[in-house]
Design an enzyme around this catalytic site. Structure first.
Site, PDB file in Angstrom:
ATOM      1  N   GLU A   1     -29.420 -75.203 -67.607  1.00 28.61           N
ATOM      2  CA  GLU A   1     -30.256 -74.879 -66.439  1.00 28.61           C
ATOM      3  C   GLU A   1     -30.805 -76.142 -65.774  1.00 28.61           C
ATOM      4  OE1 GLU A   1     -29.674 -72.109 -65.643  1.00 28.61           O
ATOM      5  OE2 GLU A   1     -29.218 -71.091 -67.520  1.00 28.61           O
ATOM      6  N   GLY A   2     -30.014 -77.197 -65.807  1.00 29.66           N
ATOM      7  CA  GLY A   2     -30.416 -78.472 -65.227  1.00 29.66           C
ATOM      8  C   GLY A   2     -30.972 -79.371 -66.298  1.00 29.66           C
TER       9      GLY A   2
END
Length: 594
Positions: free
Chosen positions: A439-440
């Protein structure tokens, strides 16, 4: 070791720190009282402890199986998932028009701490569905919402996010998955997506994939990306399931370090039929609704794994007999004292406890901001919206960095036993590591913070954040038992402000300076955020002590907070010193010298 949901800690934050009863007239809180929340959390704790936690180890040991495109979960997982759906837990915060219970985000976030701590891998199945649900709700057509969202809200159908491809992760402008219009409103989607959590499994009859792809002729880069809904099984007009979308299939499972119970899939799309969600070439904006939801969920996951790891370490420390106290035997009737007598063991446990309890409050405070975005008070809604943008990268990165650190401390407490598979420490450490990446990655979160979130709207969010802290310090800064908390917060805020000014002065003239400083800046921000929440908890706890409460909970809370202020918060000084060194020492060395 049996996981025990921290109901008392969370209800203390919700009722005595955030005082959620004050928001009874706010949208989403009308029918929500502290008594109702208490009941929800007690039942949620029971479900997490009795249904989810017992299958966590099984999931780690067995993993998922892929045969001929079909994926089956570990033993007992399908049954546990169905029990969750039947109990209505996935619908806790879903909208009433889709059959959901409409509970505020702050209540769902509290329950989410329980499920993610009981089993991080299991919690990802409903978690990814929730992200897809909110993404489709924000961007889908009325027909798409009516077709998919009720069954996604209930958890009867799953959902996924399909972003990453073999050649690109963070730089989604490089995606190659293409979409060809069929002339009837549908598109043929062709391409490969990797690392798709919950991409295929046997828990639900349908999985609704949200897929980024580029329509033929679209502009290059992220400006030409669109979002598509691609169901595993087509849905008939009457809502019944139709034929299999044969072009959408799982091509294999990733073999991972941790979260073995979650099916992390390679998804192959070969002329799979899908439909545009929202507007052509606006897929990134649509996907960010899901990504922000997922980033908050990932921060919660890092914290929750740390909670479970801490609990396991405490239990081990009480049971493990090793050596004698340096100040004399504490259990002379036993062959040795428990390792709880040793200062360094207490250092590790207190560091874990202080982080976990501060992080619990931070996640709930942030979730409350998500709710207040819908306030009828325009100023309150604007501030909450600003805070959500500013805080999301901090919560994701700081809580996962420190969550992994706590899992490592918990293994250290276990000693050699923790390095074996006889105890839970190994699984907690392995499961926690991914939270810093997906998610980054956390470095990307730091760049997002300094490059996008700080300067947004002329720095309105960070100035408001500073003003709120200043107001709190002014109101609570008098002499008394909580003075160390208030002074610590004021000092941390001063360092964060100093770092912010340094970035403004040095980041503009050389962007490498901003990038080099970004991670240290994010950590100062995380420390300040926890200092703010610990100060608020100290005020609430001291109020009870002053009123004559004999409940040891409040004294313990204050003692834990003092450890945070005295032994953890000083790290802000080191982060600020490193931040100010700039990029020279990082960028001077030629690449070939590494």
């Amino acid at each position: 070791m049996a996981y025990k949901a921290p109901v008392r800690d969370l209800t203390f934050v919700l009722n005595e720190v955030l005082e959620i009863d004050r928001y009874s007239n706010s949208p989403g809180f009308k029918d929500v009282s502290s008594d109702l929340v208490q009941q929800i959390l007690e039942e949620g704790a029971k479900f997490a402890e009795e249904v989810i936690a017992p299958i966590n180890r099984i999931g780690d040991q067995q993993g998922c199986k892929w045969v001929d495109g079909k994926v089956t979960g570990p033993a007992g997982w399908k049954e546990a998932y169905h029990a969750m759906v039947e109990a209505g837990w996935p619908a806790l915060s879903a909208l009433p028009e889709h059959g959901g219970q409409g509970m505020p985000s702050v209540v769902a976030m509290a329950f989410g701490q329980f499920t993610a701590a009981a089993s991080a891998a299991f919690s990802m199945y409903p978690g990814l569905t929730a992200g897809a649900y909110w993404g489709l709700n924000a961007n889908g057509s009325p027909e798409q919402k009516a077709m998919y969202l009720p069954k996604m809200a209930s958890g009867e159908w799953g959902g996924t996010m399909n972003l990453t491809e073999p050649q690109c992760g963070t730089d989604l402008g490089l995606i190659r998955t293409k979409a060809i219009p069929n002339g009837d409103g549908s598109f043929n989607i062709t391409g490969q997506k990797i690392w798709i959590s919950s991409g295929e499994h046997d828990f639900t009859d349908n999985i609704i994939h949200l897929v980024l792809a580029r329509i033929e002729g679209a502009p290059e880069g992220i400006k030409g990306i669109s979002l598509f809904v691609v169901p595993k099984v087509f849905v008939n007009e009457d809502g019944s399931l139709g034929e299999r979308n044969v072009g959408a299939a799982c091509a294999g499972l990733e073999h991972k370090m941790g979260i073995h119970g979650n099916a992390t899939c390679v998804m192959a799309y070969e002329n799979a039929k899908g439909w545009l969600v929202g507007t052509e070439n606006k897929g990134m904006a649509a996907m960010f609704v899901m990504m922000n939801e997922a980033r908050l969920g990932t921060g919660l996951q890092g914290l929750s794994i740390a909670t479970a790891a801490y609990q396991a370490a405490v239990e081990f420390a009480h049971d493990r007999l090793q050596g004698r106290s340096l100040t004399g035997p504490k259990s002379p009737e036993l062959p040795a004292d428990s390792i709880m007598v040793h200062p360094d063991v207490r250092r590790m446990l207190l560091e874990a406890k202080a982080f976990v309890e501060g992080g619990q409050a931070f996640t709930l405070w942030t979730a409350l901001q998500a709710d207040l975005q819908h306030s009828d008070d325009a100023a309150e809604a604007q501030k909450a919206h600003d805070y959500m943008g500013l805080i999301t990268p901090v919560l994701k990165a700081y809580l996962t960095d420190k969550g992994f650190h706590v899992a490592s401390l918990a293994m250290q407490v276990h000693g050699g036993s923790g390095y074996t598979e006889h105890f839970a420490a190994s699984q907690h450490l392995r499961d926690a590591r991914i939270t810093m990446i997906y998610e980054g990655a956390n470095g990307i979160q730091a760049l997002d913070l300094v490059g996008r979130k700080l300067p947004a709207n002329g720095g309105r969010a960070i100035m408001s954040w500073f003003a709120d802290i200043d107001a709190f310090v002014a109101e609570n800064g008098a002499e008394g038992p909580i003075k160390p908390f208030v002074d610590g917060l004021a000092d941390a805020k001063k360092k964060l402000q100093d770092g912010t000014m340094w970035l403004m002065q040095n980041g503009m003239q050389n962007p490498d300076n901003a990038a080099a400083a970004s991670t240290d800046y994010l950590h100062i921000f995380g420390l300040t955020a926890l200092a703010y929440l610990w100060a608020q908890m100290a005020v609430a706890a001291q109020k009870q002590v002053d009123a004559g409460s004999t409940d040891p909970f409040y004294v313990t809370k204050l003692q834990t907070g003092r450890y945070f202020v005295e032994r953890i918060l000083p790290d802000a000084h080191a982060h600020l010193a490193k931040l100010k060194t700039g990029s020279d020492v990082l960028m001077a060395m030629p690449a070939e010298a590494f």
